[in-house]
Scaffold this motif. Sequence first.
Motif, PDB file in Angstrom:
ATOM      1  N   GLY A   1       0.779  -1.234   0.000  1.00  0.00           N
ATOM      2  CA  GLY A   1       0.000   0.000   0.000  1.00  0.00           C
ATOM      3  C   GLY A   1       0.808   1.280   0.000  1.00  0.00           C
ATOM      4  N   ARG A   2       2.121   1.194  -0.236  1.00  0.00           N
ATOM      5  CA  ARG A   2       2.944   2.408  -0.131  1.00  0.00           C
ATOM      6  C   ARG A   2       2.647   3.399  -1.255  1.00  0.00           C
ATOM      7  N   ILE A   3       2.396   2.918  -2.484  1.00  0.00           N
ATOM      8  CA  ILE A   3       2.046   3.826  -3.571  1.00  0.00           C
ATOM      9  C   ILE A   3       0.596   4.298  -3.418  1.00  0.00           C
ATOM     10  N   GLY A   4      -0.262   3.427  -2.924  1.00  0.00           N
ATOM     11  CA  GLY A   4      -1.627   3.844  -2.620  1.00  0.00           C
ATOM     12  C   GLY A   4      -1.657   4.984  -1.611  1.00  0.00           C
ATOM     13  N   ARG A   5      -0.764   4.906  -0.625  1.00  0.00           N
ATOM     14  CA  ARG A   5      -0.657   5.989   0.361  1.00  0.00           C
ATOM     15  C   ARG A   5      -0.238   7.292  -0.315  1.00  0.00           C
ATOM     16  N   TYR A   6       0.759   7.207  -1.201  1.00  0.00           N
ATOM     17  CA  TYR A   6       1.245   8.388  -1.911  1.00  0.00           C
ATOM     18  C   TYR A   6       0.109   9.035  -2.713  1.00  0.00           C
ATOM     19  N   LEU A   7      -0.668   8.225  -3.401  1.00  0.00           N
ATOM     20  CA  LEU A   7      -1.763   8.740  -4.216  1.00  0.00           C
ATOM     21  C   LEU A   7      -2.889   9.296  -3.353  1.00  0.00           C
ATOM     22  N   THR A   8      -3.192   8.622  -2.260  1.00  0.00           N
ATOM     23  CA  THR A   8      -4.234   9.102  -1.344  1.00  0.00           C
ATOM     24  C   THR A   8      -3.867  10.460  -0.779  1.00  0.00           C
ATOM     25  N   ASP A   9      -2.607  10.627  -0.420  1.00  0.00           N
ATOM     26  CA  ASP A   9      -2.149  11.902   0.130  1.00  0.00           C
ATOM     27  C   ASP A   9      -2.213  13.029  -0.895  1.00  0.00           C
ATOM     28  N   ARG A  10      -2.387  12.683  -2.159  1.00  0.00           N
ATOM     29  CA  ARG A  10      -2.517  13.674  -3.221  1.00  0.00           C
ATOM     30  C   ARG A  10      -3.947  13.767  -3.736  1.00  0.00           C
ATOM     31  N   GLY A  11      -4.885  13.301  -2.934  1.00  0.00           N
ATOM     32  CA  GLY A  11      -6.292  13.533  -3.207  1.00  0.00           C
ATOM     33  C   GLY A  11      -7.053  12.423  -3.876  1.00  0.00           C
ATOM     34  N   CYS A  12      -6.399  11.293  -4.170  1.00  0.00           N
ATOM     35  CA  CYS A  12      -7.087  10.194  -4.842  1.00  0.00           C
ATOM     36  C   CYS A  12      -7.825   9.310  -3.839  1.00  0.00           C
ATOM     37  N   GLN A  13      -8.899   8.702  -4.295  1.00  0.00           N
ATOM     38  CA  GLN A  13      -9.572   7.647  -3.549  1.00  0.00           C
ATOM     39  C   GLN A  13      -9.099   6.319  -4.147  1.00  0.00           C
ATOM     40  N   VAL A  14      -8.292   5.589  -3.395  1.00  0.00           N
ATOM     41  CA  VAL A  14      -7.564   4.445  -3.938  1.00  0.00           C
ATOM     42  C   VAL A  14      -8.204   3.126  -3.515  1.00  0.00           C
ATOM     43  N   THR A  15      -8.322   2.237  -4.479  1.00  0.00           N
ATOM     44  CA  THR A  15      -8.697   0.851  -4.236  1.00  0.00           C
ATOM     45  C   THR A  15      -7.536  -0.017  -4.698  1.00  0.00           C
ATOM     46  N   GLY A  16      -7.010  -0.848  -3.808  1.00  0.00           N
ATOM     47  CA  GLY A  16      -5.864  -1.680  -4.137  1.00  0.00           C
ATOM     48  C   GLY A  16      -6.242  -3.133  -4.320  1.00  0.00           C
ATOM     49  N   VAL A  17      -5.570  -3.790  -5.263  1.00  0.00           N
ATOM     50  CA  VAL A  17      -5.745  -5.224  -5.521  1.00  0.00           C
ATOM     51  C   VAL A  17      -4.363  -5.848  -5.621  1.00  0.00           C
ATOM     52  N   ASP A  18      -4.168  -6.979  -4.976  1.00  0.00           N
ATOM     53  CA  ASP A  18      -2.883  -7.668  -5.074  1.00  0.00           C
ATOM     54  C   ASP A  18      -3.104  -9.173  -4.990  1.00  0.00           C
ATOM     55  N   LEU A  19      -2.234  -9.903  -5.682  1.00  0.00           N
ATOM     56  CA  LEU A  19      -2.316 -11.366  -5.699  1.00  0.00           C
ATOM     57  C   LEU A  19      -2.002 -11.976  -4.342  1.00  0.00           C
ATOM     58  N   SER A  20      -1.130 -11.310  -3.565  1.00  0.00           N
ATOM     59  CA  SER A  20      -0.633 -11.848  -2.297  1.00  0.00           C
ATOM     60  C   SER A  20      -1.496 -11.415  -1.126  1.00  0.00           C
ATOM     61  N   ALA A  21      -2.069 -12.381  -0.435  1.00  0.00           N
ATOM     62  CA  ALA A  21      -2.850 -12.079   0.766  1.00  0.00           C
ATOM     63  C   ALA A  21      -1.967 -11.474   1.853  1.00  0.00           C
ATOM     64  N   GLY A  22      -0.696 -11.893   1.903  1.00  0.00           N
ATOM     65  CA  GLY A  22       0.225 -11.344   2.886  1.00  0.00           C
ATOM     66  C   GLY A  22       0.476  -9.863   2.661  1.00  0.00           C
ATOM     67  N   MET A  23       0.661  -9.464   1.415  1.00  0.00           N
ATOM     68  CA  MET A  23       0.878  -8.053   1.113  1.00  0.00           C
ATOM     69  C   MET A  23      -0.388  -7.236   1.385  1.00  0.00           C
ATOM     70  N   VAL A  24      -1.543  -7.781   1.043  1.00  0.00           N
ATOM     71  CA  VAL A  24      -2.802  -7.097   1.314  1.00  0.00           C
ATOM     72  C   VAL A  24      -2.994  -6.911   2.820  1.00  0.00           C
ATOM     73  N   ALA A  25      -2.611  -7.918   3.606  1.00  0.00           N
ATOM     74  CA  ALA A  25      -2.718  -7.802   5.063  1.00  0.00           C
ATOM     75  C   ALA A  25      -1.845  -6.668   5.588  1.00  0.00           C
ATOM     76  N   MET A  26      -0.635  -6.522   5.027  1.00  0.00           N
ATOM     77  CA  MET A  26       0.243  -5.426   5.443  1.00  0.00           C
ATOM     78  C   MET A  26      -0.346  -4.073   5.036  1.00  0.00           C
TER      79      MET A  26
END
Length: 218
Positions: free
Chosen positions: A59-84
Motif C-alpha cells: 500500500g505504499r504507492i496507494g498511500r502516496y496517491l491518497t495523500d494527493r487527493g485520490c480515492q484508492v482501491t488496491g488489488v494484489d495477488l498476495s494475501a500477505g501483502m494485502v494484510a500489510m
Amino acid sequence: MMGESDEVRAAYDAIAADYATHFPSTEPEAAIDLAILDHFVALLSLDRPQVLDAGCGTGRIGRYLTDRGCQVTGVDLSAGMVAMASRHHPDLRVAVGSMTRLPTGDERFDGAVYWYSMIHLPDEALPSIFAEAARVVRPGGHVVVAFQSGDGIRDIGEAFRRFGHDVRLERHHRSLDVVLAVAAAHGLYPVAQLTRGPIGAERDPQAFAILCRECESS
C-alpha cells in the motif's frame, strides 16, 4: 490467473512483513519517478478521483496517491501483502485479486496504476492485463505503468535472502515499445513516456508511461 503463479504469491506472502518494514513509503523511487505519478494525478483533473492500484503490495504507492487527493482501491495477488496494506494503511480499500481478472465492475475508475506490478508476468499475459485495464477505466481516464526496461528474465530472489527468506522470484524485462504496442491494441494510447538510466543500486533502465483510454489524438 494466466502468468500469476503460486510461486509469486508464495514469495510475496513470505516477505510481506519485512517488505513493509524496509520500504514503508517511496524510498525506492527517484524524484523523476514520483514526478510521473504526480503528472498522472494532475491529468485526472478531478476532485477525489477514483484510482485502482493494481498490484498494490503493502500500500505504499496507494498511500502516496491518497495523500494527493485520490480515492484508492488496491488489488494484489498476495494475501500477505494485502494484510500489510490493511495494517499500515487502514483507510485504503484493498483486496486479494488478479490483474488478469480484476474484481471490479466496468468503467469503475478514473485511473489505474501498475507500478512495477507487471514485472513477474510474461509477455503472454500483457494482453489480458491491458484488456482489464481498458475495461475498468472510464473513457478519457488514464493508466500509468512502471517496469524495468530491457529483455530477458532475472532471478531476483537473492535480493530477499538478506531478509532471511529463501524464495525464488523471476522478473521479466521488456522494452517500452513492446508495452505500448500491446496497450494500444486495447485502446490505451501514450500521453507521456520515459526511459531513464539506473540510479543508485539499480542495475537496469527503468521505463514509465502514462496512457489514456480512447485518446489516440492526444
